[in-house]
Design a protein around this motif. Structure first.
Motif, PDB file in Angstrom:
ATOM      1  N   GLY A  86       0.822  -1.198   0.000  1.00  0.00           N
ATOM      2  CA  GLY A  86       0.000   0.000   0.000  1.00  0.00           C
ATOM      3  C   GLY A  86       0.858   1.251   0.000  1.00  0.00           C
ATOM      4  N   ALA A  87       1.956   1.212   0.764  1.00  0.00           N
ATOM      5  CA  ALA A  87       2.881   2.351   0.791  1.00  0.00           C
ATOM      6  C   ALA A  87       3.528   2.553  -0.575  1.00  0.00           C
ATOM      7  CB  ALA A  87       3.942   2.132   1.864  1.00  0.00           C
ATOM      8  N   ALA A  88       3.821   1.451  -1.267  1.00  0.00           N
ATOM      9  CA  ALA A  88       4.385   1.546  -2.625  1.00  0.00           C
ATOM     10  C   ALA A  88       3.347   2.081  -3.601  1.00  0.00           C
ATOM     11  CB  ALA A  88       4.894   0.183  -3.082  1.00  0.00           C
ATOM     12  N   LEU A  89       2.103   1.612  -3.483  1.00  0.00           N
ATOM     13  CA  LEU A  89       1.029   2.069  -4.355  1.00  0.00           C
ATOM     14  C   LEU A  89       0.783   3.563  -4.164  1.00  0.00           C
ATOM     15  CD1 LEU A  89      -1.194   1.344  -6.394  1.00  0.00           C
ATOM     16  CD2 LEU A  89      -2.651   0.707  -4.464  1.00  0.00           C
ATOM     17  N   ASN A  90       0.985   4.024  -2.943  1.00  0.00           N
ATOM     18  CA  ASN A  90       0.813   5.449  -2.653  1.00  0.00           C
ATOM     19  C   ASN A  90       1.843   6.292  -3.406  1.00  0.00           C
ATOM     20  OD1 ASN A  90      -0.772   7.339  -0.965  1.00  0.00           O
ATOM     21  ND2 ASN A  90       1.232   7.834  -0.093  1.00  0.00           N
ATOM     22  N   VAL A  91       2.977   5.673  -3.751  1.00  0.00           N
ATOM     23  CA  VAL A  91       4.008   6.355  -4.543  1.00  0.00           C
ATOM     24  C   VAL A  91       3.602   6.384  -6.008  1.00  0.00           C
ATOM     25  CG1 VAL A  91       6.423   6.304  -5.296  1.00  0.00           C
ATOM     26  CG2 VAL A  91       5.836   5.774  -2.913  1.00  0.00           C
ATOM     27  N   SER A  92       3.291   5.209  -6.561  1.00  0.00           N
ATOM     28  CA  SER A  92       2.844   5.124  -7.956  1.00  0.00           C
ATOM     29  C   SER A  92       2.408   3.699  -8.251  1.00  0.00           C
ATOM     30  CB  SER A  92       3.951   5.538  -8.935  1.00  0.00           C
ATOM     31  OG  SER A  92       4.979   4.557  -8.970  1.00  0.00           O
ATOM     32  N   THR A  93       1.648   3.520  -9.324  1.00  0.00           N
ATOM     33  CA  THR A  93       1.242   2.167  -9.714  1.00  0.00           C
ATOM     34  C   THR A  93       2.444   1.371 -10.206  1.00  0.00           C
ATOM     35  OG1 THR A  93       0.626   2.987 -11.916  1.00  0.00           O
ATOM     36  CG2 THR A  93      -1.124   2.842 -10.265  1.00  0.00           C
ATOM     37  N   ASP A  94       3.374   2.025 -10.861  1.00  0.00           N
ATOM     38  CA  ASP A  94       4.586   1.324 -11.301  1.00  0.00           C
ATOM     39  C   ASP A  94       5.394   0.842 -10.107  1.00  0.00           C
ATOM     40  OD1 ASP A  94       4.054   1.550 -13.987  1.00  0.00           O
ATOM     41  OD2 ASP A  94       5.355   3.292 -14.306  1.00  0.00           O
ATOM     42  N   ALA A  95       5.484   1.674  -9.065  1.00  0.00           N
ATOM     43  CA  ALA A  95       6.210   1.277  -7.855  1.00  0.00           C
ATOM     44  C   ALA A  95       5.548   0.057  -7.230  1.00  0.00           C
ATOM     45  CB  ALA A  95       6.251   2.438  -6.862  1.00  0.00           C
ATOM     46  N   PHE A  96       4.213   0.024  -7.247  1.00  0.00           N
ATOM     47  CA  PHE A  96       3.463  -1.126  -6.723  1.00  0.00           C
ATOM     48  C   PHE A  96       3.842  -2.395  -7.472  1.00  0.00           C
ATOM     49  CE2 PHE A  96      -0.142  -3.981  -7.266  1.00  0.00           C
ATOM     50  CZ  PHE A  96      -0.569  -4.212  -5.963  1.00  0.00           C
ATOM     51  N   LEU A  97       3.802  -2.337  -8.804  1.00  0.00           N
ATOM     52  CA  LEU A  97       4.100  -3.522  -9.612  1.00  0.00           C
ATOM     53  C   LEU A  97       5.543  -3.984  -9.425  1.00  0.00           C
ATOM     54  CD1 LEU A  97       2.305  -2.623 -12.979  1.00  0.00           C
ATOM     55  CD2 LEU A  97       1.554  -4.295 -11.262  1.00  0.00           C
ATOM     56  N   GLU A  98       6.472  -3.036  -9.411  1.00  0.00           N
ATOM     57  CA  GLU A  98       7.880  -3.398  -9.281  1.00  0.00           C
ATOM     58  C   GLU A  98       8.195  -3.915  -7.881  1.00  0.00           C
ATOM     59  OE1 GLU A  98      10.182  -3.654 -11.630  1.00  0.00           O
ATOM     60  OE2 GLU A  98       8.582  -3.158 -13.057  1.00  0.00           O
ATOM     61  N   TYR A  99       7.554  -3.346  -6.884  1.00  0.00           N
ATOM     62  CA  TYR A  99       7.802  -3.802  -5.505  1.00  0.00           C
ATOM     63  C   TYR A  99       7.214  -5.195  -5.284  1.00  0.00           C
ATOM     64  CZ  TYR A  99       8.166  -3.545  -0.385  1.00  0.00           C
ATOM     65  OH  TYR A  99       8.474  -3.781   0.935  1.00  0.00           O
ATOM     66  N   LYS A 100       6.018  -5.426  -5.832  1.00  0.00           N
ATOM     67  CA  LYS A 100       5.424  -6.761  -5.717  1.00  0.00           C
ATOM     68  C   LYS A 100       6.332  -7.785  -6.394  1.00  0.00           C
ATOM     69  CE  LYS A 100       1.568  -7.802  -7.905  1.00  0.00           C
ATOM     70  NZ  LYS A 100       1.769  -9.123  -8.542  1.00  0.00           N
ATOM     71  N   LYS A 101       6.867  -7.418  -7.545  1.00  0.00           N
ATOM     72  CA  LYS A 101       7.797  -8.293  -8.255  1.00  0.00           C
ATOM     73  C   LYS A 101       9.032  -8.579  -7.389  1.00  0.00           C
ATOM     74  CE  LYS A 101      10.693  -8.421 -12.428  1.00  0.00           C
ATOM     75  NZ  LYS A 101      11.031  -7.714 -13.695  1.00  0.00           N
ATOM     76  N   ALA A 102       9.556  -7.558  -6.734  1.00  0.00           N
ATOM     77  CA  ALA A 102      10.743  -7.732  -5.896  1.00  0.00           C
ATOM     78  C   ALA A 102      10.454  -8.613  -4.681  1.00  0.00           C
ATOM     79  CB  ALA A 102      11.260  -6.365  -5.439  1.00  0.00           C
ATOM     80  N   LEU A 103       9.292  -8.435  -4.071  1.00  0.00           N
ATOM     81  CA  LEU A 103       8.939  -9.248  -2.899  1.00  0.00           C
ATOM     82  C   LEU A 103       8.790 -10.722  -3.270  1.00  0.00           C
ATOM     83  CD1 LEU A 103       6.313  -6.909  -1.195  1.00  0.00           C
ATOM     84  CD2 LEU A 103       8.591  -7.471  -0.321  1.00  0.00           C
ATOM     85  N   PHE A 104       8.307 -10.990  -4.481  1.00  0.00           N
ATOM     86  CA  PHE A 104       8.117 -12.373  -4.919  1.00  0.00           C
ATOM     87  C   PHE A 104       9.368 -12.967  -5.574  1.00  0.00           C
ATOM     88  CE2 PHE A 104       3.264 -11.856  -5.233  1.00  0.00           C
ATOM     89  CZ  PHE A 104       3.044 -12.680  -4.139  1.00  0.00           C
ATOM     90  N   ALA A 105      10.409 -12.174  -5.749  1.00  0.00           N
ATOM     91  CA  ALA A 105      11.619 -12.651  -6.410  1.00  0.00           C
ATOM     92  C   ALA A 105      12.258 -13.800  -5.633  1.00  0.00           C
ATOM     93  CB  ALA A 105      12.616 -11.506  -6.566  1.00  0.00           C
ATOM     94  N   LYS A 106      12.919 -14.686  -6.354  1.00  0.00           N
ATOM     95  CA  LYS A 106      13.508 -15.885  -5.754  1.00  0.00           C
ATOM     96  C   LYS A 106      14.434 -15.568  -4.593  1.00  0.00           C
ATOM     97  CE  LYS A 106      16.198 -20.004  -6.934  1.00  0.00           C
ATOM     98  NZ  LYS A 106      16.883 -20.758  -8.030  1.00  0.00           N
ATOM     99  N   ASP A 107      15.264 -14.545  -4.730  1.00  0.00           N
ATOM    100  CA  ASP A 107      16.239 -14.225  -3.694  1.00  0.00           C
ATOM    101  C   ASP A 107      15.631 -13.498  -2.503  1.00  0.00           C
ATOM    102  OD1 ASP A 107      18.237 -15.374  -5.211  1.00  0.00           O
ATOM    103  OD2 ASP A 107      18.912 -13.480  -6.077  1.00  0.00           O
ATOM    104  N   ASN A 108      14.383 -13.055  -2.640  1.00  0.00           N
ATOM    105  CA  ASN A 108      13.766 -12.264  -1.572  1.00  0.00           C
ATOM    106  C   ASN A 108      12.621 -12.961  -0.862  1.00  0.00           C
ATOM    107  OD1 ASN A 108      15.455 -10.089  -2.251  1.00  0.00           O
ATOM    108  ND2 ASN A 108      13.983  -9.289  -3.738  1.00  0.00           N
ATOM    109  N   HIS A 109      11.940 -13.859  -1.567  1.00  0.00           N
ATOM    110  CA  HIS A 109      10.735 -14.455  -0.989  1.00  0.00           C
ATOM    111  C   HIS A 109      11.083 -15.569  -0.018  1.00  0.00           C
ATOM    112  CE1 HIS A 109       6.698 -16.317  -0.829  1.00  0.00           C
ATOM    113  NE2 HIS A 109       6.308 -15.071  -1.028  1.00  0.00           N
TER     114      HIS A 109
END
Length: 285
Positions: free
Chosen positions: A165-188
């Motif tokens: 939600g904090a990322a979405l508050n920045v921008s929709t692109d930030a939301f998509l990229e942050y969700k991608k980063a959270l689900f990334a193999k090295d991070n999840h």
């Protein structure tokens, strides 16, 4: 309640849990030894690895910072704030893409879901490309049911959703990229590891996203739990649409223009080529 007081409440909850874990350490050690290599339990999932599977290895997580109950209690004391780029009751409608796009893809996920992580790694870029090309707009319906599972209980799903939600508050692109980063193999994390309950972990991963790197407002919103209550509202919206007797029974799940996107056995398309073929077929109907 002020953001500062909310942060103090979260810290107090962490301290209480830390003390309790120390008192239970010896008992937990013995219990864990009994469950080494424990059985796999399906959670809202079909066989063949589709849906969510959780490991009955421990009662809770080695990295659990705040229990689900304490997280909820602290969140409910905050002032409700909805992120920018949301609509609907309590901001629970999160639609990304061209508002005029004819088609809508609904995406159902839980941020602790290991199979959602696999989908993101294999097909997430395809979804982002389709959104940007106008093939469809995407509505994200994100739940927190894994936090409630007794085998892996914690607060990582809710805490990560609040950070989204904090990322979405920045921008929709930030939301998509942050969700991608959270689900990334090295991070999840593994599903038994409630690592996303740690604000510091979420902020550290955010440094991989250009719009969030060093973003003081984003970091403050994560630490203060600005969107905690919104995360609970979105989770409630998820629960109304996902369950054993619903069209969507596990995560990840997809609906295209209101119709479930799945194969003949009810399994969601996971690989990019398979996903694209299912979408294209659905758009013909």
């Amino acid at each position: 309640m002020s953001n500062r007081n909310n942060q103090q409440n979260k810290q107090a909850a962490r301290e209480r849990l830390r003390a309790e874990r120390e008192r239970q350490a010896k008992k937990d050690k013995a219990r864990r030894q009994l469950f080494v290599g424990g059985a796999i339990v399906a959670v809202l999932a079909a066989a063949a690895g589709i849906g969510v599977a959780v490991s009955n290895a421990t009662n809770g997580s080695k990295n659990n910072k705040v229990s689900s109950e304490d997280w909820d209690a602290a969140a409910k004391k905050t002032t409700f704030s909805r992120p920018a780029h949301t609509t609907g009751d309590k901001g629970t409608t999160v639609v990304i893409g061209d508002a005029g796009a004819k088609n809508t893809l609904q995406v159902f996920e839980d941020m602790r879901c290991p199979v959602c992580s696999q989908f993101e790694q294999m097909t997430g870029d395809t979804v982002i490309k389709d959104i940007k090309s106008g093939k469809y707009k995407a509505q994200y319906v994100i739940g927190t049911f894994l936090d409630r599972n007794p085998q892996i209980k914690g607060s990582g799903s809710k805490n990560a959703l609040s950070a989204l939600g904090a990322a979405l508050n920045v921008s929709t692109d930030a939301f998509l990229e942050y969700k991608k980063a959270l689900f990334a193999k090295d991070n999840h994390p593994e599903e038994t590891d409630d690592a996303f309950s740690d604000d510091a972990r979420l902020i550290d991963i955010a440094q991989q996203v250009g719009a969030l790197k060093g973003n003081a407002e984003f970091e403050k919103n994560v630490k203060d739990g600005t969107f905690d209550k919104w995360a609970l509202a979105l989770s409630d919206a998820f629960d109304k649409e996902v369950g054993p007797k619903k069209d969507i029974q596990g995560t990840p799940g997809f609906k295209l223009n209101g119709k479930v996107l799945a194969d003949a056995n009810g399994r969601p398309p996971m690989v990019a080529q398979q996903f694209t073929a299912a979408v294209d077929e659905g758009l013909k109907k």
